[in-house]
Design a protein around this motif. Structure first.
Motif, PDB file in Angstrom:
ATOM      1  N   GLY A 119      -7.070   2.231  -4.178  1.00 36.41           N
ATOM      2  CA  GLY A 119      -8.383   2.497  -3.592  1.00 36.41           C
ATOM      3  C   GLY A 119      -8.663   1.728  -2.315  1.00 36.41           C
ATOM      4  O   GLY A 119      -9.641   2.006  -1.631  1.00 36.41           O
ATOM      5  N   LYS A 120      -7.828   0.747  -1.993  1.00 40.63           N
ATOM      6  CA  LYS A 120      -8.023  -0.005  -0.753  1.00 40.63           C
ATOM      7  C   LYS A 120      -7.622   0.865   0.442  1.00 40.63           C
ATOM      8  O   LYS A 120      -6.916   1.853   0.299  1.00 40.63           O
ATOM      9  CB  LYS A 120      -7.213  -1.294  -0.763  1.00 40.63           C
ATOM     10  CG  LYS A 120      -7.735  -2.300  -1.771  1.00 40.63           C
ATOM     11  CD  LYS A 120      -7.034  -3.607  -1.638  1.00 40.63           C
ATOM     12  CE  LYS A 120      -7.605  -4.605  -2.627  1.00 40.63           C
ATOM     13  NZ  LYS A 120      -6.972  -5.912  -2.510  1.00 40.63           N
ATOM     14  N   VAL A 121      -8.060   0.448   1.605  1.00 41.57           N
ATOM     15  CA  VAL A 121      -7.766   1.193   2.832  1.00 41.57           C
ATOM     16  C   VAL A 121      -6.920   0.318   3.740  1.00 41.57           C
ATOM     17  O   VAL A 121      -7.247  -0.850   3.983  1.00 41.57           O
ATOM     18  CB  VAL A 121      -9.066   1.612   3.552  1.00 41.57           C
ATOM     19  CG1 VAL A 121      -8.757   2.264   4.883  1.00 41.57           C
ATOM     20  CG2 VAL A 121      -9.868   2.561   2.672  1.00 41.57           C
ATOM     21  N   PHE A 122      -5.824   0.877   4.219  1.00 38.41           N
ATOM     22  CA  PHE A 122      -4.960   0.184   5.174  1.00 38.41           C
ATOM     23  C   PHE A 122      -5.158   0.834   6.532  1.00 38.41           C
ATOM     24  O   PHE A 122      -5.113   2.060   6.662  1.00 38.41           O
ATOM     25  CB  PHE A 122      -3.488   0.295   4.738  1.00 38.41           C
ATOM     26  CG  PHE A 122      -2.525  -0.348   5.693  1.00 38.41           C
ATOM     27  CD1 PHE A 122      -2.304  -1.712   5.651  1.00 38.41           C
ATOM     28  CD2 PHE A 122      -1.864   0.412   6.638  1.00 38.41           C
ATOM     29  CE1 PHE A 122      -1.424  -2.311   6.535  1.00 38.41           C
ATOM     30  CE2 PHE A 122      -0.972  -0.182   7.522  1.00 38.41           C
ATOM     31  CZ  PHE A 122      -0.755  -1.544   7.478  1.00 38.41           C
ATOM     32  N   MET A 123      -5.392  -0.012   7.546  1.00 39.14           N
ATOM     33  CA  MET A 123      -5.570   0.516   8.898  1.00 39.14           C
ATOM     34  C   MET A 123      -4.606  -0.193   9.834  1.00 39.14           C
ATOM     35  O   MET A 123      -4.300  -1.376   9.662  1.00 39.14           O
ATOM     36  CB  MET A 123      -7.008   0.340   9.378  1.00 39.14           C
ATOM     37  CG  MET A 123      -7.965   1.204   8.581  1.00 39.14           C
ATOM     38  SD  MET A 123      -9.605   1.285   9.272  1.00 39.14           S
ATOM     39  CE  MET A 123      -9.368   2.309  10.686  1.00 39.14           C
ATOM     40  N   ALA A 124      -4.142   0.557  10.825  1.00 39.05           N
ATOM     41  CA  ALA A 124      -3.215  -0.001  11.807  1.00 39.05           C
ATOM     42  C   ALA A 124      -3.564   0.526  13.190  1.00 39.05           C
ATOM     43  O   ALA A 124      -4.103   1.633  13.339  1.00 39.05           O
ATOM     44  CB  ALA A 124      -1.781   0.363  11.447  1.00 39.05           C
ATOM     45  N   ARG A 125      -3.251  -0.305  14.177  1.00 40.02           N
ATOM     46  CA  ARG A 125      -3.465   0.066  15.576  1.00 40.02           C
ATOM     47  C   ARG A 125      -2.099   0.131  16.233  1.00 40.02           C
ATOM     48  O   ARG A 125      -1.311  -0.821  16.141  1.00 40.02           O
ATOM     49  CB  ARG A 125      -4.337  -0.992  16.256  1.00 40.02           C
ATOM     50  CG  ARG A 125      -4.609  -0.736  17.714  1.00 40.02           C
ATOM     51  CD  ARG A 125      -5.503  -1.856  18.259  1.00 40.02           C
ATOM     52  NE  ARG A 125      -5.880  -1.622  19.610  1.00 40.02           N
ATOM     53  CZ  ARG A 125      -5.211  -2.075  20.667  1.00 40.02           C
ATOM     54  NH1 ARG A 125      -4.116  -2.790  20.495  1.00 40.02           N
ATOM     55  NH2 ARG A 125      -5.639  -1.822  21.891  1.00 40.02           N
TER      56      ARG A 125
ATOM     57  N   CYS B  54      -4.773   3.638  -0.056  1.00 40.95           N
ATOM     58  CA  CYS B  54      -3.745   3.209  -1.001  1.00 40.95           C
ATOM     59  C   CYS B  54      -4.072   3.729  -2.404  1.00 40.95           C
ATOM     60  O   CYS B  54      -5.199   4.139  -2.683  1.00 40.95           O
ATOM     61  CB  CYS B  54      -3.670   1.683  -1.028  1.00 40.95           C
ATOM     62  SG  CYS B  54      -3.526   0.931   0.595  1.00 40.95           S
ATOM     63  N   GLU B  55      -3.077   3.661  -3.311  1.00 38.33           N
ATOM     64  CA  GLU B  55      -3.268   4.095  -4.698  1.00 38.33           C
ATOM     65  C   GLU B  55      -4.384   3.318  -5.394  1.00 38.33           C
ATOM     66  O   GLU B  55      -5.111   3.853  -6.209  1.00 38.33           O
ATOM     67  CB  GLU B  55      -1.965   3.899  -5.501  1.00 38.33           C
ATOM     68  CG  GLU B  55      -0.913   4.924  -5.243  1.00 38.33           C
ATOM     69  CD  GLU B  55       0.362   4.639  -6.032  1.00 38.33           C
ATOM     70  OE1 GLU B  55       0.540   3.496  -6.528  1.00 38.33           O
ATOM     71  OE2 GLU B  55       1.178   5.545  -6.152  1.00 38.33           O
TER      72      GLU B  55
ATOM     73  N   CYS C 145       0.855  -1.195   0.000  1.00 40.54           N
ATOM     74  CA  CYS C 145       0.000   0.000   0.000  1.00 40.54           C
ATOM     75  C   CYS C 145       0.883   1.234   0.000  1.00 40.54           C
ATOM     76  O   CYS C 145       1.694   1.423   0.901  1.00 40.54           O
ATOM     77  CB  CYS C 145      -0.906  -0.002   1.240  1.00 40.54           C
ATOM     78  SG  CYS C 145      -1.905   1.492   1.403  1.00 40.54           S
ATOM     79  N   LYS C 146       0.733   2.052  -1.038  1.00 36.23           N
ATOM     80  CA  LYS C 146       1.502   3.299  -1.085  1.00 36.23           C
ATOM     81  C   LYS C 146       0.670   4.383  -1.725  1.00 36.23           C
ATOM     82  O   LYS C 146      -0.354   4.126  -2.356  1.00 36.23           O
ATOM     83  CB  LYS C 146       2.821   3.093  -1.819  1.00 36.23           C
ATOM     84  CG  LYS C 146       2.670   2.522  -3.198  1.00 36.23           C
ATOM     85  CD  LYS C 146       4.015   2.224  -3.802  1.00 36.23           C
ATOM     86  CE  LYS C 146       3.797   1.510  -5.127  1.00 36.23           C
ATOM     87  NZ  LYS C 146       5.020   1.188  -5.791  1.00 36.23           N
TER      88      LYS C 146
END
Length: 121
Positions: free
Chosen positions: A106-112, A103-104, A81-82
């Motif tokens: 269209g996906k979404v990256f989530m972190a805790r 992300c480029e 994801c960038k």
């Protein structure tokens, strides 16, 4: 005098007879009021913009960089994801924080991140 007494008694009898009828007999039926259409909100209570997708309210969260934004961006890059604005803080700042990155593709990256130790969600 007899005539006025007869009229008086007839009138009284009619009034008494009317009082025996059910109260709903002479009333017109009331139609229920049509439901009021609510105008959709355009901003949340805190002033952030709101949009609607298929009738579902979506609140846009403004981008906020956090203490672990760079760490989350590196973690996202490792998972392919960038791009975009980078990792923005979604939760309130504190010992446990949640970050979101678009992300480029269209996906979404989530972190805790807990005490600056981040893991993908």
């Amino acid at each position: 005098m007899k005539r006025s007494l007869i009229l008086f008694l007839c009138g009284t009898s009619l009034l008494n007879a009317c009082s025996l009828l059910p109260a709903s007999l002479g009333k017109a039926r009331e139609e229920p009021a049509p439901p009021r259409k609510q105008t959709p909100r355009t901003t949340a209570d805190d002033g952030t913009p709101i949009s609607y997708v298929d009738g579902v309210e979506i609140q846009k969260v403004p981008f906020r960089a956090g203490v672990s934004s760079a760490t989350v961006e590196k973690l996202a890059k490792q998972q392919g994801c960038k791009g975009g604005w980078g990792a923005g803080l979604v939760s309130e700042p504190g010992p446990v924080e949640v970050y979101r990155m678009t992300c480029e593709n269209g996906k979404v990256f989530m972190a805790r991140c807990e005490l600056k130790q981040c893991k993908a969600m």
